[in-house]
Design an enzyme around this catalytic site. Sequence first.
Site, mmCIF file in Angstrom:
data_model
loop_
_atom_site.group_PDB
_atom_site.id
_atom_site.type_symbol
_atom_site.label_atom_id
_atom_site.label_comp_id
_atom_site.label_asym_id
_atom_site.label_seq_id
_atom_site.Cartn_x
_atom_site.Cartn_y
_atom_site.Cartn_z
ATOM 1 N N GLU A 297 -4.302 63.608 26.235
ATOM 2 C CA GLU A 297 -5.311 62.836 25.512
ATOM 3 C C GLU A 297 -6.315 63.750 24.831
ATOM 4 O OE1 GLU A 297 -6.426 60.087 23.725
ATOM 5 O OE2 GLU A 297 -5.746 59.015 25.503
ATOM 6 N N ASP A 301 -6.774 64.186 20.708
ATOM 7 C CA ASP A 301 -8.046 63.839 20.077
ATOM 8 C C ASP A 301 -8.643 65.019 19.322
ATOM 9 O OD1 ASP A 301 -7.650 61.452 21.317
ATOM 10 O OD2 ASP A 301 -9.377 61.554 22.644
ATOM 11 N N SER A 515 -5.061 55.838 20.894
ATOM 12 C CA SER A 515 -5.814 57.059 21.147
ATOM 13 C C SER A 515 -5.544 58.091 20.061
ATOM 14 C CB SER A 515 -5.448 57.642 22.508
ATOM 15 O OG SER A 515 -4.046 57.758 22.635
#
Length: 609
Positions: A297, A301, A515
Amino acid sequence: MRSLLTCFALVAVVLAVPAKDCAHKLKESVAPPRQWIKEGPASKDLPIELKIALPQPNFSELERHLNEISDPFHERYGQHLSKEEVEALVAPHAESISSVNEWLATHGLMGDDLSRSPAQDWVKVTVPVGLAEKMLNTEYHVWRNAKDGNTIVRTTSYSLPENLHGHIDLVQPTTLFSTLRGMDTNFRFSKESKQLDNADAPPINIPSASGGQVDASCNRTITITCIQQLYNAVGFTPSGKNGNKIGITGYLEQFANIADLQSFYADQRPDALNSTFEFISVNGGLNNQTLSEAGAEANLDVQFAFGLSHPIPGTFYSTAGRPPFIPSVSTPTNTNEPYTDWLDFVLSHRNPPQTISTSYADDEQTVPPSFARRACNQFAQLGARGVSLMFSSGDGGVGDGDDDPATQQCFTNDGRNKTQFAPLFPPACPFVTSVGGTIHVPETAVFFSGGGFSNLFARPAYQQHAVTTFLKKLPKGTYAGLFNPAGRAIPDVAAQADLFRIFLSGRIVSIGGTSAASPTFAGIVALLNDARISKGLPSLGFLNPLLYTISAAFPKGFNDITVGNNPGCGTPGFNATQGWDPVTGLGTPNFGVLKDILTGPFAHFARED
């Protein structure tokens, strides 16, 4: 007020009446979410950090300011408030501060025992569970999550002295059973990067794209170049030195690996090689650089948000705290949801990044309304200060992504076990921008794109026309009782959300989820802010009133997505359709058109320094 002071005076001065004799009245009571099982009483010696929220009597005035400075047709558009101005608008009355101080003092808590937010609207104090139980006239228990086996210390109800009810909005951790989680990312490991090329295929004609075309390879893997082409951002070079910044929030021990970032830059953004980001630790949060501990994650990002916006300076926040936790005497005392710890931290600083993306959320129905509203108000404070906040809308369509009926949050948590769509929080907060997902070129809605309607927050005025138009087109009776048609609708916008090519622990990985969509949209917003700031204009701040206005007045600012749906809760979900829809919102951004709008028609009200 007199009876409260009399009670406190008896305790503090006469010491003849113990604190428990002050009449308590129930403050809050909840039913534990389906997956939580009560194990037994919590240890009386376990330290717990109580956060006490004092009322913000002038919040409606802050909201008025926020609405005016976020409305592109208002003469105050872009005139963001200072840190001090916002703090003055959320400060509690002096009477509330003194009443809470007196109550805490009756339990021997004062001075250095307490820490306060700059606006004095939050008080933190660490106490043993046994003392917390006396203060709140309750009993804490250990609860186990049936799905993952983790445990947490909570109570299902608590009370306060009756005359304190008007001086305290909430106390946590008490009834908050929500479990902050990242979006459900999908992994497909690639063998060789060369296999992802599709050089022989002709480009795809997309009129809204840069040059009207997108590389055919973008239907197999999404890169920085794909995003730049698809969203008409090719050729724009941000300043990187005008004070503009972009931030990514990290939670749950998700570490952003710098070596992976350099590999990503070498692969997709060679002009960014040897650049990095500022790391900021919140409450002891770490960013371990052991390659094997790189977080999917965090890497996703950081690589796409910072890769898209280079050379705009990037900040990665790592916030400690992973609820639920294993309770013992030696357990760290941070048992609150960590995103509120991040909010406390960032609000205390003068110059946060103007654009911030978050890919973590809770099921809305597991968040006590008092807590959700208070956290939402904190997001509003950031918006008033000129910060744009993006949140992934979710990866379960209209559900929560859980296929196990025993733990699925598609069932209500009120004892009825009624099937109901499951929006997420904070995406459902009306003061943040919720980002759904698309896939492929031409774009269609990706099946997991979270969307729907809040059961807690009413639909805000800025989306009234767009959402009402959608609801009028929805066949009568569709999903009656499964969603709240009067609720805040999500998502607001969308971006690509699957087949993203990143580096993870030294390997090329293909990954997807909203995400991916949130940092992608945030990267575009950071570029828009850069264009404005370079012209002496303020940052965009709270985006939503502007986004819905642009969609109505300048429809070419967004690429309307009309194909696809978001199944969940045993239903096909909603359909993407012309205009706003609860799958892809207003659509995906056209940077070139938005830049011209935001440095042109909606720029002239900017305050001059």
